[in-house]
Design an enzyme around this catalytic site. Structure first.
Site, PDB file in Angstrom:
ATOM      1  N   SER A 230       4.810   7.830  10.254  1.00  0.00           N
ATOM      2  CA  SER A 230       4.945   8.651  11.452  1.00  0.00           C
ATOM      3  C   SER A 230       4.696   7.795  12.687  1.00  0.00           C
ATOM      4  CB  SER A 230       3.939   9.796  11.418  1.00  0.00           C
ATOM      5  OG  SER A 230       2.612   9.293  11.512  1.00  0.00           O
TER       6      SER A 230
ATOM      7  N   GLU B  20       9.002  16.481  15.855  1.00  0.00           N
ATOM      8  CA  GLU B  20       9.733  15.990  14.685  1.00  0.00           C
ATOM      9  C   GLU B  20       9.532  16.979  13.545  1.00  0.00           C
ATOM     10  OE1 GLU B  20      10.153  12.031  11.856  1.00  0.00           O
ATOM     11  OE2 GLU B  20       8.232  12.459  12.818  1.00  0.00           O
TER      12      GLU B  20
ATOM     13  N   CYS C 121      14.335   9.403   7.933  1.00  0.00           N
ATOM     14  CA  CYS C 121      14.122   9.041   9.334  1.00  0.00           C
ATOM     15  C   CYS C 121      15.400   9.162  10.151  1.00  0.00           C
ATOM     16  CB  CYS C 121      13.547   7.628   9.439  1.00  0.00           C
ATOM     17  SG  CYS C 121      14.664   6.318   8.893  1.00  0.00           S
TER      18      CYS C 121
ATOM     19  N   LYS D 205       0.882  -1.162   0.000  1.00  0.00           N
ATOM     20  CA  LYS D 205       0.000   0.000   0.000  1.00  0.00           C
ATOM     21  C   LYS D 205       0.922   1.215   0.000  1.00  0.00           C
ATOM     22  CE  LYS D 205      -2.497   3.501   1.469  1.00  0.00           C
ATOM     23  NZ  LYS D 205      -1.838   4.822   1.598  1.00  0.00           N
TER      24      LYS D 205
ATOM     25  N   GLU E 145       0.166   8.031  -0.555  1.00  0.00           N
ATOM     26  CA  GLU E 145      -0.659   8.830  -1.461  1.00  0.00           C
ATOM     27  C   GLU E 145       0.109  10.020  -2.031  1.00  0.00           C
ATOM     28  OE1 GLU E 145      -3.603   8.032   2.045  1.00  0.00           O
ATOM     29  OE2 GLU E 145      -1.430   7.918   1.718  1.00  0.00           O
TER      30      GLU E 145
END
Length: 488
Positions: free
Chosen positions: A232, A390, A287, A180, A183
């Protein structure tokens, strides 16, 4: 579900059972070029029926795929690698347009993806059974078995690398997989998975585009055995909770607040190069990127002018233009979030050593792009809600502390625990920092980006789950171990 034909590299579509397919959901997903802000594709989101079709295709392919010998599965992955190698420029150009990263970074991402394939291709070296004689005539052996249908939810920052990373280990261990994709940049994922379909039996590797509803549905689906994601921390925690409650195996990688510590004896040139690569490489959208700079003592006075000079040499703009070293952030939403952070920091009295809000990006048609230039600020209260957030963008917050103990305390003043770095010429200082910092990846005089064959993973809210995603850890994650005891 309707099949569709289109030119690979230009649009995003589902891939179910080896066929491109248009989603049948009620919503559409607009895809924008971050460099220009122009609409480049509109796709129909997947419906629950599309998700079920992907699971059914993966389930139908599982028996034959898992029944292949390990060398034959490896042979398919070798073909996959060759396809990626032959199409580096197409994939890189698509990723540049879809994500905004520079062509150099995009090419590097494809190479990195092939590194993950190489580790999976080497699986026969470690994919073996253990056996022992319990007593005369009584033997035991441990064998590995495939899990079944697996699901991977991939992030926007590495739409090629992370997609191939999960694919490599899920498939070499005999599982079938549904990706998946994010988007934000689904065309890159469609491109790479579309290209490699010819190297794999139909249904072994599937792709769906859509929203959280189909992820939740597939996590709960009885045929899905394991779930992987990079996202996230709040989303990783939610995926972990849902998958664990459903009895699924799960690896969920979250966000980060990564410190870079500069000791008093650091080599300034080495430190500045490391800071630039960590904080501003790929516009800070990694990250492992550093966004909290912790400077010990008087070295601050040498570091700051050298660092600001290096920041001024960064060229922000269209990553397809020669000489550009930093592209836009992924979306208008990401840029707006960063701008809100900077406005709040300014309201709290922060000092802007470099302010990227007024950047003029290089390249044509960049006025509508999602650009923020490299930014360096100082003066936020350590551990405050604003400072602790973050950033995931080209913004670095600098702090001056008196000693190593204070640097370690500030490094650990976060719920995250993904990466940390220290720059020093003293082994004892590096060893003390390495021992006491709460981070899963530590760099000494370097950015802690590991090779694909070495394990990595975060602490705290940076990781939820059973097993990390690099090195040999995926071998255990993607297989069950069966004990067989025999008497003859």
């Amino acid at each position: 579900m309707t099949t569709t034909a289109f030119e690979i590299g230009t649009a995003a579509r589902n891939i179910i059972g080896g066929e491109f397919a248009t989603g049948t959901g009620d919503e559409t997903i607009d895809v924008y070029n971050p460099t220009t802000g122009a609409l480049i594709d509109t796709l129909r989101a997947s419906s629950i029926a599309d998700a079920d079709a992907a699971v059914a295709a993966a389930e139908a392919a599982f028996d034959d795929w898992s029944g292949l010998s390990l060398p034959r599965r490896v042979a398919h992955l070798i073909k996959v690698r060759a396809i990626l190698d032959e199409n580096i420029e197409l994939i890189a150009a698509t990723t540049n347009r879809d994500h905004g990263k520079t062509l150099e970074d995009a090419r590097g991402e494809v190479v990195r993806a092939m590194d993950f394939l190489d580790t999976a291709i080497a699986a026969p070296m470690i994919y073996h059974a253990d056996s022992i004689s319990i007593a005369p005539g009584l033997d035991a052996r441990r064998v590995r078995e495939s899990l079944g249908v697996c699901l991977a939810v991939t992030p926007s920052n590495f739409p090629v690398m992370n997609t191939v990373q999960f694919t490599s280990w899920a498939l070499v261990t005999g599982n079938t997989l549904i990706i998946k994709a994010s988007e934000a940049d689904p065309i890159a994922s469609t491109t790479v998975l579309g290209l490699i379909q010819d190297a794999l039996p139909k249904g072994v590797l599937n792709l769906v585009h859509g929203h959280a509803d189909i992820v939740k549905h597939m996590i709960a689906h009885p045929s899905v055995q394991a779930v992987s994601c990079i996202t996230s921390s709040p989303t990783a925690k939610a995926i972990y909770a849902a998958a664990a409650q459903a009895g699924k195996r799960v690896q969920a990688n979250g966000g980060a607040k990564n410190p870079i510590v500069i000791a008093e004896d650091a080599d300034i040139d080495v430190a500045v190069n490391g800071i630039i690569m960590s904080a501003y490489g790929m516009a800070g959208q990694r990250c492992l990127a550093g966004d909290r700079l912790v400077v010990i003592g008087d070295v601050y006075d040498k570091l700051l002018p050298a660092l600001t000079t290096a920041i001024d040499a960064i060229v922000t703009g269209d990553g397809a233009v020669e000489g550009v070293t930093m592209g836009p952030v992924i979306s208008a939403g990401s840029r707006d979030r960063l701008l809100q952070f900077l406005a709040a920091a300014q309201d709290q009295g922060a000092t802007f050593h470099r302010d990227g809000r007024d950047v003029i990006p290089v390249g044509q048609d960049t006025a509508g792009g999602y650009f923020l230039g490299p930014t360096l600020i100082e003066g936020l209260e350590p551990g405050s809600d604003l400072e602790a957030a973050e950033l995931f963008g080209p913004v670095l917050v600098i702090h001056r502390v008196p000693d190593l103990a204070a640097a370690i305390a500030l490094s650990n003043n976060t719920d995250f625990g993904n990466a940390a770095s220290i720059f020093t010429r003293t082994g004892a200082v590096a060893a003390e920092y390495e021992r006491r910092v709460r981070a899963g990846n530590v760099g000494v005089n370097t950015f802690p980006g590991p090779a694909a064959f070495i394990t990595m993973g975060g602490y705290g809210t940076s990781f939820y789950g059973d097993s990390h995603v690099c090195g040999a850890a995926p071998l255990d994650f993607f297989t069950d171990q069966k004990l067989v005891v025999t008497r003859w």
